[in-house]
Design an enzyme around this catalytic site. Structure first.
Site, PDB file in Angstrom:
ATOM      1  N   HIS A   1       0.845  -1.202   0.000  1.00  0.00           N
ATOM      2  CA  HIS A   1       0.000   0.000   0.000  1.00  0.00           C
ATOM      3  C   HIS A   1       0.883   1.256   0.000  1.00  0.00           C
ATOM      4  O   HIS A   1       0.625   2.217  -0.732  1.00  0.00           O
ATOM      5  CB  HIS A   1      -0.892   0.035   1.256  1.00  0.00           C
ATOM      6  CG  HIS A   1      -1.927  -1.046   1.329  1.00  0.00           C
ATOM      7  ND1 HIS A   1      -2.083  -1.850   2.432  1.00  0.00           N
ATOM      8  CD2 HIS A   1      -2.875  -1.454   0.442  1.00  0.00           C
ATOM      9  CE1 HIS A   1      -3.093  -2.704   2.224  1.00  0.00           C
ATOM     10  NE2 HIS A   1      -3.579  -2.484   1.020  1.00  0.00           N
TER      11      HIS A   1
ATOM     12  N   LYS B   1     -15.099  -8.223   4.793  1.00  0.00           N
ATOM     13  CA  LYS B   1     -13.872  -8.706   5.437  1.00  0.00           C
ATOM     14  C   LYS B   1     -13.962  -8.513   6.943  1.00  0.00           C
ATOM     15  O   LYS B   1     -14.417  -7.471   7.414  1.00  0.00           O
ATOM     16  CB  LYS B   1     -12.657  -7.918   4.912  1.00  0.00           C
ATOM     17  CG  LYS B   1     -12.363  -8.144   3.451  1.00  0.00           C
ATOM     18  CD  LYS B   1     -11.114  -7.350   3.053  1.00  0.00           C
ATOM     19  CE  LYS B   1     -10.975  -7.203   1.547  1.00  0.00           C
ATOM     20  NZ  LYS B   1     -10.053  -6.138   1.156  1.00  0.00           N
TER      21      LYS B   1
ATOM     22  N   ARG C   1      -2.243  -5.933  -8.470  1.00  0.00           N
ATOM     23  CA  ARG C   1      -1.333  -7.075  -8.345  1.00  0.00           C
ATOM     24  C   ARG C   1      -1.688  -8.115  -9.401  1.00  0.00           C
ATOM     25  O   ARG C   1      -2.841  -8.182  -9.817  1.00  0.00           O
ATOM     26  CB  ARG C   1      -1.471  -7.702  -6.943  1.00  0.00           C
ATOM     27  CG  ARG C   1      -0.939  -6.829  -5.834  1.00  0.00           C
ATOM     28  CD  ARG C   1      -1.466  -7.247  -4.479  1.00  0.00           C
ATOM     29  NE  ARG C   1      -2.901  -6.998  -4.384  1.00  0.00           N
ATOM     30  CZ  ARG C   1      -3.633  -7.187  -3.288  1.00  0.00           C
ATOM     31  NH1 ARG C   1      -3.053  -7.635  -2.192  1.00  0.00           N
ATOM     32  NH2 ARG C   1      -4.922  -6.931  -3.282  1.00  0.00           N
TER      33      ARG C   1
ATOM     34  N   SER D   1      -3.052  -7.851   2.826  1.00  0.00           N
ATOM     35  CA  SER D   1      -3.311  -7.694   4.262  1.00  0.00           C
ATOM     36  C   SER D   1      -3.751  -9.015   4.876  1.00  0.00           C
ATOM     37  O   SER D   1      -3.322  -9.372   5.976  1.00  0.00           O
ATOM     38  CB  SER D   1      -4.402  -6.645   4.481  1.00  0.00           C
ATOM     39  OG  SER D   1      -4.010  -5.428   3.938  1.00  0.00           O
TER      40      SER D   1
HETATM   41  P1  ADP Z   1      -6.139  -5.931   0.573  1.00  0.00           P
HETATM   42  O1  ADP Z   1      -6.532  -6.664  -0.687  1.00  0.00           O
HETATM   43  O2  ADP Z   1      -4.673  -6.093   0.891  1.00  0.00           O
HETATM   44  O3  ADP Z   1      -7.068  -6.034   1.746  1.00  0.00           O
HETATM   45  P2  ADP Z   1      -7.077  -3.201   0.312  1.00  0.00           P
HETATM   46  O4  ADP Z   1      -8.529  -3.380   0.202  1.00  0.00           O
HETATM   47  O5  ADP Z   1      -6.573  -2.530   1.518  1.00  0.00           O
HETATM   48  O6  ADP Z   1      -6.185  -4.473   0.117  1.00  0.00           O
HETATM   49  O7  ADP Z   1      -6.551  -2.542  -1.040  1.00  0.00           O
HETATM   50  C1  ADP Z   1      -6.529  -1.193  -1.375  1.00  0.00           C
HETATM   51  C2  ADP Z   1      -5.843  -1.019  -2.711  1.00  0.00           C
HETATM   52  O8  ADP Z   1      -4.462  -1.350  -2.576  1.00  0.00           O
HETATM   53  C3  ADP Z   1      -6.346  -1.917  -3.840  1.00  0.00           C
HETATM   54  O9  ADP Z   1      -6.259  -1.181  -5.057  1.00  0.00           O
HETATM   55  C4  ADP Z   1      -5.370  -3.061  -3.860  1.00  0.00           C
HETATM   56  O10 ADP Z   1      -5.270  -3.666  -5.129  1.00  0.00           O
HETATM   57  C5  ADP Z   1      -4.091  -2.322  -3.521  1.00  0.00           C
HETATM   58  N1  ADP Z   1      -3.081  -3.205  -2.938  1.00  0.00           N
HETATM   59  C6  ADP Z   1      -3.187  -4.004  -1.864  1.00  0.00           C
HETATM   60  N2  ADP Z   1      -2.037  -4.668  -1.636  1.00  0.00           N
HETATM   61  C7  ADP Z   1      -1.181  -4.253  -2.617  1.00  0.00           C
HETATM   62  C8  ADP Z   1       0.172  -4.605  -2.969  1.00  0.00           C
HETATM   63  N3  ADP Z   1       0.849  -5.500  -2.270  1.00  0.00           N
HETATM   64  N4  ADP Z   1       0.721  -3.991  -4.042  1.00  0.00           N
HETATM   65  C9  ADP Z   1      -0.006  -3.114  -4.763  1.00  0.00           C
HETATM   66  N5  ADP Z   1      -1.269  -2.758  -4.512  1.00  0.00           N
HETATM   67  C10 ADP Z   1      -1.850  -3.318  -3.458  1.00  0.00           C
END
Ligand code: ADP
Length: 158
Positions: A17, A41, A90, A128
């Site tokens: 993130h 979630k 990703r 996460s």
């Molecule tokens: P998660 O899938 O980890 O719970 P979030 O809902 O917090 O993620 O994701 C918020 C944004 O950050 C989304 O666009 C998600 O694709 C992106 N994201 C999450 N993890 C990564 C990562 N390791 N690299 C790049 N983008 C990420």
């Protein structure tokens, strides 16, 4: 001023993130880091806890606005006159969901444009949920998180 919303559950906020946020600041003058509650979630940190930690981490960066929001992302964007949504992509299955979300957001609010940054090569495997899982099983997750989140997660899952 060019502004974007970068929203997620950030439960916890990972280096993946952080990478998207830092690189996003090369494209936008200001990014609203919006912590969204996710109905699907199960949360480890409450919205308030995540907001507090992220505010602490970015307190000296005036180009990052940390806020929690529980409604529609397009409502937040429209209320703050923001046209861009920043997302990370990703190679591990994000595309279908991201495509759907970007299309739906544009359907709901025609001026919203979603901008994708491809995940940094060191973070493509990072999520996460996986971080939580590894920690619960006794693995070391310190390299995946900001120290403030690492300390908080260690405290919580003791
Ligand atoms: P998660 O899938 O980890 O719970 P979030 O809902 O917090 O993620 O994701 C918020 C944004 O950050 C989304 O666009 C998600 O694709 C992106 N994201 C999450 N993890 C990564 C990562 N390791 N690299 C790049 N983008 C990420």
């Amino acid at each position: 001023m060019k502004e974007a919303v970068y929203a997620g559950s950030f439960d916890p906020f990972t280096k993946g993130h952080e990478d998207i946020l830092t690189r996003g600041l090369e494209l936008f003058d200001r990014i609203h880091l919006v912590i969204a509650s996710s109905s699907s979630k199960k949360a480890l940190f409450s919205l308030k806890e995540r907001e507090k930690l992220l505010k602490k981490i970015y307190k000296d960066n005036l180009n990052i606005i940390v806020t929690a929001h529980s409604g529609l992302l397009v409502d937040y964007a429209n209320k703050n006159s923001i046209k861009f949504v920043l997302r990370g992509l990703r190679p591990t299955g994000d595309f279908a969901m991201e495509f759907q979300m970007a299309t739906m957001n544009r359907h709901m609010s025609k001026d919203i444009e979603t901008v994708f940054l491809i995940t940094g090569k060191d973070y493509y495997f990072l999520s996460s949920s996986m971080v939580k899982e590894i920690h619960c099983l006794g693995g070391d997750i310190s390299e995946f998180l900001h120290p403030h989140f690492f300390d908080a997660i260690s405290e919580k899952l003791k």
